[in-house]
Design a protein around this motif. Structure first.
Motif, PDB file in Angstrom:
ATOM      1  N   ILE A  55      48.380   3.882  29.332  1.00  0.00           N
ATOM      2  CA  ILE A  55      47.068   3.974  28.700  1.00  0.00           C
ATOM      3  C   ILE A  55      46.241   2.732  29.054  1.00  0.00           C
ATOM      4  N   PRO A  56      45.420   2.796  30.106  1.00  0.00           N
ATOM      5  CA  PRO A  56      44.544   1.655  30.402  1.00  0.00           C
ATOM      6  C   PRO A  56      43.577   1.409  29.244  1.00  0.00           C
ATOM      7  N   VAL A  57      43.181   0.163  29.085  1.00  0.00           N
ATOM      8  CA  VAL A  57      42.237  -0.245  28.032  1.00  0.00           C
ATOM      9  C   VAL A  57      42.735   0.252  26.679  1.00  0.00           C
ATOM     10  N   ILE A  70      37.718  -0.177  32.209  1.00  0.00           N
ATOM     11  CA  ILE A  70      37.714   1.063  32.983  1.00  0.00           C
ATOM     12  C   ILE A  70      37.617   0.746  34.470  1.00  0.00           C
ATOM     13  N   GLU A  71      36.765  -0.202  34.817  1.00  0.00           N
ATOM     14  CA  GLU A  71      36.536  -0.540  36.220  1.00  0.00           C
ATOM     15  C   GLU A  71      37.800  -1.107  36.866  1.00  0.00           C
ATOM     16  N   GLU A  72      38.521  -1.965  36.128  1.00  0.00           N
ATOM     17  CA  GLU A  72      39.752  -2.527  36.690  1.00  0.00           C
ATOM     18  C   GLU A  72      40.818  -1.458  36.877  1.00  0.00           C
ATOM     19  N   ALA A  73      40.923  -0.554  35.928  1.00  0.00           N
ATOM     20  CA  ALA A  73      41.898   0.526  36.050  1.00  0.00           C
ATOM     21  C   ALA A  73      41.561   1.434  37.227  1.00  0.00           C
ATOM     22  N   MET A  74      40.283   1.744  37.406  1.00  0.00           N
ATOM     23  CA  MET A  74      39.861   2.569  38.532  1.00  0.00           C
ATOM     24  C   MET A  74      40.110   1.851  39.864  1.00  0.00           C
ATOM     25  N   GLU A  75      39.866   0.549  39.893  1.00  0.00           N
ATOM     26  CA  GLU A  75      40.135  -0.231  41.104  1.00  0.00           C
ATOM     27  C   GLU A  75      41.622  -0.189  41.446  1.00  0.00           C
ATOM     28  N   TYR A  76      42.448  -0.354  40.428  1.00  0.00           N
ATOM     29  CA  TYR A  76      43.887  -0.337  40.659  1.00  0.00           C
ATOM     30  C   TYR A  76      44.345   1.014  41.204  1.00  0.00           C
ATOM     31  N   LEU A  77      43.885   2.101  40.599  1.00  0.00           N
ATOM     32  CA  LEU A  77      44.274   3.426  41.074  1.00  0.00           C
ATOM     33  C   LEU A  77      43.823   3.654  42.508  1.00  0.00           C
ATOM     34  N   ARG A  93      40.448  11.058  38.170  1.00  0.00           N
ATOM     35  CA  ARG A  93      40.939   9.719  37.794  1.00  0.00           C
ATOM     36  C   ARG A  93      40.104   9.142  36.652  1.00  0.00           C
ATOM     37  N   ARG A  94      38.794   9.293  36.770  1.00  0.00           N
ATOM     38  CA  ARG A  94      37.929   8.751  35.712  1.00  0.00           C
ATOM     39  C   ARG A  94      38.153   9.497  34.398  1.00  0.00           C
ATOM     40  N   ALA A  95      38.380  10.806  34.471  1.00  0.00           N
ATOM     41  CA  ALA A  95      38.661  11.566  33.253  1.00  0.00           C
ATOM     42  C   ALA A  95      39.917  11.013  32.572  1.00  0.00           C
ATOM     43  N   TYR A  96      40.939  10.710  33.368  1.00  0.00           N
ATOM     44  CA  TYR A  96      42.168  10.126  32.812  1.00  0.00           C
ATOM     45  C   TYR A  96      41.865   8.793  32.146  1.00  0.00           C
ATOM     46  N   VAL A  97      41.273   7.884  32.899  1.00  0.00           N
ATOM     47  CA  VAL A  97      41.068   6.513  32.415  1.00  0.00           C
ATOM     48  C   VAL A  97      40.158   6.478  31.188  1.00  0.00           C
ATOM     49  N   GLU A  98      39.129   7.309  31.160  1.00  0.00           N
ATOM     50  CA  GLU A  98      38.174   7.268  30.051  1.00  0.00           C
ATOM     51  C   GLU A  98      38.691   7.979  28.799  1.00  0.00           C
ATOM     52  N   ASN A  99      39.622   8.914  28.966  1.00  0.00           N
ATOM     53  CA  ASN A  99      40.108   9.657  27.799  1.00  0.00           C
ATOM     54  C   ASN A  99      41.447   9.166  27.264  1.00  0.00           C
ATOM     55  N   ALA A 100      42.118   8.294  28.010  1.00  0.00           N
ATOM     56  CA  ALA A 100      43.455   7.850  27.599  1.00  0.00           C
ATOM     57  C   ALA A 100      43.421   7.128  26.256  1.00  0.00           C
ATOM     58  N   ALA A 101      42.564   6.125  26.128  1.00  0.00           N
ATOM     59  CA  ALA A 101      42.494   5.383  24.863  1.00  0.00           C
ATOM     60  C   ALA A 101      41.951   6.259  23.738  1.00  0.00           C
ATOM     61  N   ARG A 102      41.038   7.187  24.051  1.00  0.00           N
ATOM     62  CA  ARG A 102      40.529   8.116  23.033  1.00  0.00           C
ATOM     63  C   ARG A 102      41.676   8.937  22.452  1.00  0.00           C
ATOM     64  N   MET A 103      42.527   9.425  23.347  1.00  0.00           N
ATOM     65  CA  MET A 103      43.668  10.207  22.880  1.00  0.00           C
ATOM     66  C   MET A 103      44.581   9.366  21.987  1.00  0.00           C
ATOM     67  N   ALA A 104      44.900   8.145  22.458  1.00  0.00           N
ATOM     68  CA  ALA A 104      45.790   7.277  21.676  1.00  0.00           C
ATOM     69  C   ALA A 104      45.202   6.980  20.302  1.00  0.00           C
ATOM     70  N   ASP A 126      51.102  -6.547  42.667  1.00  0.00           N
ATOM     71  CA  ASP A 126      50.443  -7.459  43.587  1.00  0.00           C
ATOM     72  C   ASP A 126      49.060  -6.974  44.013  1.00  0.00           C
ATOM     73  N   LEU A 127      48.667  -5.775  43.592  1.00  0.00           N
ATOM     74  CA  LEU A 127      47.381  -5.209  44.011  1.00  0.00           C
ATOM     75  C   LEU A 127      46.291  -5.529  43.002  1.00  0.00           C
ATOM     76  N   PRO A 128      45.046  -5.697  43.478  1.00  0.00           N
ATOM     77  CA  PRO A 128      43.933  -5.964  42.554  1.00  0.00           C
ATOM     78  C   PRO A 128      43.783  -4.859  41.517  1.00  0.00           C
ATOM     79  N   GLY A 129      43.511  -5.270  40.282  1.00  0.00           N
ATOM     80  CA  GLY A 129      43.353  -4.328  39.180  1.00  0.00           C
ATOM     81  C   GLY A 129      44.608  -4.122  38.367  1.00  0.00           C
ATOM     82  N   ALA A 130      45.765  -4.606  38.860  1.00  0.00           N
ATOM     83  CA  ALA A 130      47.028  -4.431  38.131  1.00  0.00           C
ATOM     84  C   ALA A 130      47.032  -5.280  36.864  1.00  0.00           C
ATOM     85  N   LYS A 131      47.775  -4.810  35.862  1.00  0.00           N
ATOM     86  CA  LYS A 131      47.851  -5.509  34.572  1.00  0.00           C
ATOM     87  C   LYS A 131      49.280  -5.433  34.026  1.00  0.00           C
TER      88      LYS A 131
END
Length: 560
Positions: A55-57, A70-77, A93-104, A126-131
């Protein structure tokens, strides 16, 4: 005119995380929903999983002061997946990232208790956007709260009967080697003791995830009917209006007023489909026996498009004498271990995530026999670390007697037993040991990323993942390219609607989970990706159905 036997606003096929989340989303928006499960037990493969959800963000990150966006998660993907076709479109991808925290958050408002695995990194760290800590899991849950339904929930066969948390596993593996591991071990034992004293049936991981979702569905009065496999989708005038379910040997036609959500798994155990689309069959799959592709076949029969059919959630597995398919994560990542192909040479970073590693097994097998590959460990590794659920220092006699684990005093004798070229094995191990002493893997970079180190030994220097394979006796075990599910299937859009061959939505039909082509393409970006995509797109499907039915405003509730 179809003669219907029963009906509801929404019919959901499958009772894993995707199906239960879809049912929750539709019902909480005001639609009557019923879940049909083909097996005798409910919960699917999800109930047997580690239970992490990517669940990003996520709200727990924010509460703990960890920045994500959202932007960092999209960059990572984008960095991990790249261009992977329509199943992994930017919109999906954006639907996933934007709705994940809403669902949680929505589930939390209905009583779901989340906890964050704060140290568990994205797999390509090691890739940009990873957390760190985008994965969340269910907190410990008392199965008694489910009443009689607890007895019919699917149970894992290989995990010990103690309340484990997925975020603790990496520490528990090295419980005798680090202070953090010791603390995790004491805390786990304490939770188990307190639960027993209070006569509570405490569970974690996939059991908590599915148990809590099941409780929420009970509270919303969502019926879950077991032993009710899907036999057919009923299409009338270009719209899916219902399903044919088999119950007690009788076929029943069930009307779906607003739509059907397919969420009943993939085709891991269908040997014919596996051989048609993939390089291996079903013999090494760790998925549940019911993962036969019935939903996929039903969708294809009415013209649904498919994608990524060559994909699976690949994992390297071993075949112990008890008949299980156990997949290895930390065993190949800890010091004192090495993996070689049948030429006696290394072919990958042993500490890579399980899907990447198994994919490299299959790729290397195209030129050098690598199925099976061989994991070799020395006595120090066997003495210090857990292996396949068995603590360090204890090796079951059945493992040696059956030939599952081969044991010899020298690498030469071990090579002979395994049918490997002894000179090549010795040369490979000698080179590996030289690099291990320096702490730098010049060949494959083992131990060079945050993810590699996560399943390393923090007390081992200079590299927590690299240690010489040098102390006899030596042990070897075959590694096979198994899986925990297929990742190809029905092609869906950002609203989880199933698409036809022309790319148009099939009216009244949605899909989520392993019955769909994954939004992650053929990659595995982080822990909880399978359950994450399944639950989030199940949630999106339920909310979109409700918006189309007029129960909620579509633009605010589905995809921004």
């Amino acid at each position: 005119m179809v003669d219907w036997d029963a009906g509801d606003d929404v019919i959901v096929i499958g009772s894993g995380v995707s199906g239960l989340t879809a049912a929750f989303a539709a019902t909480s928006a005001g639609l009557s929903t019923r879940v049909y499960e083909g097996a005798a037990e409910w919960g699917g493969t999800s109930a047997m999983s580690v239970g992490g959800v990517w669940i990003p963000v996520n709200p727990l990150m924010a509460a703990q002061g960890v920045r994500d966006s959202i932007e960092e998660a999209m960059e990572y993907l984008e960095n991990v997946i790249g261009d992977a076709g329509p199943a992994s479109s930017i919109e999906r991808r954006r639907a996933y990232v934007e709705n994940a925290a809403r669902m949680a958050n929505d589930l939390a408002q209905h009583g779901f208790r989340w906890r964050r695995a704060s140290r568990w990194p994205d797999y390509h760290s090691d890739l940009p956007g990873a957390k760190l800590g985008r994965v969340v899991e269910g907190d410990l849950f008392d199965l008694r709260r489910l009443g009689a339904a607890a007895d019919t929930m699917r149970k894992p066969e290989t995990l010990p009967p103690i309340p484990l948390l997925g975020g603790d596993i990496a520490d528990l593996v090295v419980a005798t080697r680090s202070r953090r591991g010791l603390v995790a071990g004491v805390q786990t034992a304490g939770r188990a003791a307190r639960g027993l004293a209070a006569k509570r049936r405490l569970v974690g991981m996939g059991q908590s995830l599915i148990g809590q979702l099941g409780l929420i569905c009970q509270q919303l009065e969502i019926p879950v009917q077991r032993n009710s496999p899907l036999r057919e989708l009923v299409e009338v005038d270009g719209r899916v209006q219902g399903v044919v379910i088999e119950q007690g040997g009788r076929l029943r036609r069930i009307f779906a007023r607003h739509g059907v959500v397919l969420a009943g798994g993939g085709f891991s155990q269908n040997a014919e489909l596996r051989r048609q689309y993939q390089p291996v069959g079903a013999e090494w799959s760790a998925a549940i026996p019911g993962d036969q592709g019935d939903i996929l076949i039903a969708g294809m029969k009415i013209g649904a498009a498919t994608a990524n059919m060559e994909g699976a959630w690949w994992v390297p597995v071993v075949l112990p004498p008890n008949g299980n398919r156990d997949f290895l994560v930390w065993e190949r990542s800890l010091p004192g271990s090495i993996v070689i192909d049948q030429s006696g040479r290394r072919f990958a970073n042993e500490s890579a995530d399980y899907t990447t590693f198994a994919q490299q097994m299959l790729e290397n097998d195209k030129s050098v026999p690598t199925v099976p590959a061989w994991l070799i460990i020395d006595s120090r590794h066997r003495r210090r670390y857990m292996f396949g659920g068995v603590p360090g220092g204890y090796t079951p006699r059945s493992w040696i007697k059956s030939g599952y684990l081969i044991k010899e005093r020298s690498l030469e004798a071990l090579s002979q037993r395994c049918g490997l070229p002894a000179a090549a094995v010795r040369a490979t191990v000698t080179r590996f040991n030289e690099q291990a002493r320096r702490g730098v893997d010049d060949d494959f970079g083992r131990g060079s990323t945050v993810y590699d180190n996560y399943f390393g030994d923090p007390s081992h220097r200079p590299n927590p993942n690299l240690g010489p394979v040098e102390q006899p006796p030596f042990y070897a075990v075959k590694l096979w390219p198994g899986d925990v599910g297929t990742s190809g299937g029905l092609l869906t859009d950002e609203h989880a609607r199933v698409l036809d061959e022309a790319g148009e939505p099939i009216r009244g039909l949605y899909s989520a989970g392993n019955s769909t082509a994954s939004v992650m393409g053929l990659r595995y970006p982080g822990p909880g990706i399978t359950l994450g995509a399944g639950s989030v797109f199940g949630y999106i499907a339920g909310r979109h159905l409700a918006s189309v039915a007029g129960a909620i405003p579509g633009s605010e509730a589905v995809v921004s």
